[in-house]
Motif scaffolding. Sequence first.
Motif: not given
Length: 671
Positions: A278-306
């Motif tokens: 969480d916090g700074h570590e999560l922001a670093t991880a997210m920005a350091s990805f080259d591609v983000f994958v999201h396989p779940g089919e039951s998401e009503t929104f998907g905050q991590t996508l934003q």
Amino acid sequence: MQRVNSRFQGRLRLSGVVIAGHPDIVRVAIVTESFLPHMNGVTGSVLQIMRHLERTGHDAHVIAPDAVGIPTSMHGASIEPVKSLALPGYRNVRVGTATTGRIAESLSRFCPDVVHLASPFALGWRGVLAAARLDLPAVAAYQTDVAAYAERYRVAATTNFAQNHILRLHRRATLTLAPSSESTQQLRALGVDRLRRWGRGVDAERFHPGARVEQWQRRSLDEVVVGYVGRLAAEKQVEDLRVLHGVPGVRLVVVGDGPARPRLTALMPDAVFLGHLDGHELATAMASFDVFVHPGESETFGQTLQEAHASGVPIVATGRGGPLDLIRMGVDGWLYRPGDLADLRMRVMDLAGDGRKRRAFGAAGRTAVEGRSWQAVCDQLLGHFEEARELQRVDRALRARRVLRPEPSQVGTARRWQRVVALGDSLTEGLCDPAPDGTLRGWADRLALLLSAGGGIHYANLAVRSRRVRDVRGEQLARARQLRPDLVSILIGANDLVRSHADVPALAAEVEEVVRVLRDDGADVLLVTPFLPDRRAAGLFAARFSAFAVHLAGIAERHGAIFLDTDLHPALASRPNWGEDLVHLGSRGHRFLAYRAGELLGVPHAETLGALDQVLHDVDATTKARWWREHALPWVWRRMRGRVAGDGRVAKHDGYVYIGRSSSMRGVEVG
């Protein structure tokens, strides 16, 4: 809860009630299924709402499941923890178990203008009941597709229960906020009305391309990091990412924790599992990805996508649920066909092999979320709060118009109803509620006495034990029409709903025909939902009773009936209100129901009278041995012989008896 019809909603929109401005200070009570110290999407949304309310000068109060480390105040809001239990498989996740009365007490102390239900299900259910009890507007934010989770775990009975529960809960809310177009369609298909779209904001300052670290988790500069962030549980379908095994130059990194982690590490030994960040570590991880994958089919929104888009990272997500509204195909990401893992692999390979496309998609994603700040989203929420308050005022006016409660100056001088008829089965007949002379009374008889307080009435009780919906539609309706009543009570359906095969929509259609005929005849109708005792065995039928009650609510709305939803009074199910046989109300329960009906019909001081009555009458519980001997075994014997308790019986008051100040239930027949 009675609903406002579409023409009133149209008037509200045309008159400009739904406004973006909110000059008055609003007191908002938040009932949330999740809160600190457990951090997830629901908790994050609640924290953002609290911050915005503090910034804009509004008052907030949070009711949340108790947990070790929960704060007592935050962002200017008081936090009130309530009883909770640990969720199996999630040691740190607590489920609120507070009663409706407990929630109502907390709301009464805070005196809110509106109740916000954050992802309501367990604690939120009691929250919406408490709001209804206090006549407060409730805004329910749909955030977790519990029914889809139950289906993912392959528990069909639980799936049906979840769907029925979601329907009942959201129909009781004044307004429901859906986060995506697909969740809006799902809720509308279930029968939820008063739906509005409300998404989620994103912290574009924390999640930013500038947080990227080029060497993060890479074994070489040309290695492409494909990342997932979220809970590790069956409903998230993280195991689908095993299809990425062997893709040249790709390193799979999984951020998150949950009960499925041991199985997932075994399925994907080449992946890197970093656990919860969480916090700074999560922001670093997210920005350091080259591609983000999201396989779940039951998401009503998907905050991590934003958050991925805010970090400038392109996305590959399943083409179902929330991602449909967040991903623009070929602009800032790819949507693969749900369940088609070959398509998932191909979409990831496309981005992994084309750095130029990744950068273009990432930049487009960042641009897309820049207008979705939490400030803008929470401003929209305040607008929804204002709409809910106005809708509640409309609801209140409609209820008053239908019930025609007497004005204080008219109490004792004017009478609304003079000819009252009760229809139903053993509950309305009064089984397990004996009078001193041995005759049966029951809630309907007691209600008739309450209604006669302002002057005499003529009363008939056509109910007979073991009767079903078809009997009310048949012989009871025919006799009732002969008596030309101006008020008819209907409590029926329990005997149908506990049978091995119960067609709930068909039963409701029969009840609707009875209500329609009586309303066309000019009679007011008090429609009461059947109910179950608080016993484990009764849980087998809970979904049916729930679905039937929802149908009855719609019937009441369509035909202008007076609707007594017994689920708004959960105390009715408690053991002291039930008789010796444990399947019928005892005297205390009949009194309780009579006074609740009296309140709804405008009987003066019905609530106070009910409280005094409860103090004056205490009923001792019987032993189990007596119950088996006198009730359970005779019932089994009758069923084995193909008989029911009502065989050969007739209604106790097939014609009118006069009830006045000097009369009793054994008065003279007049019609």
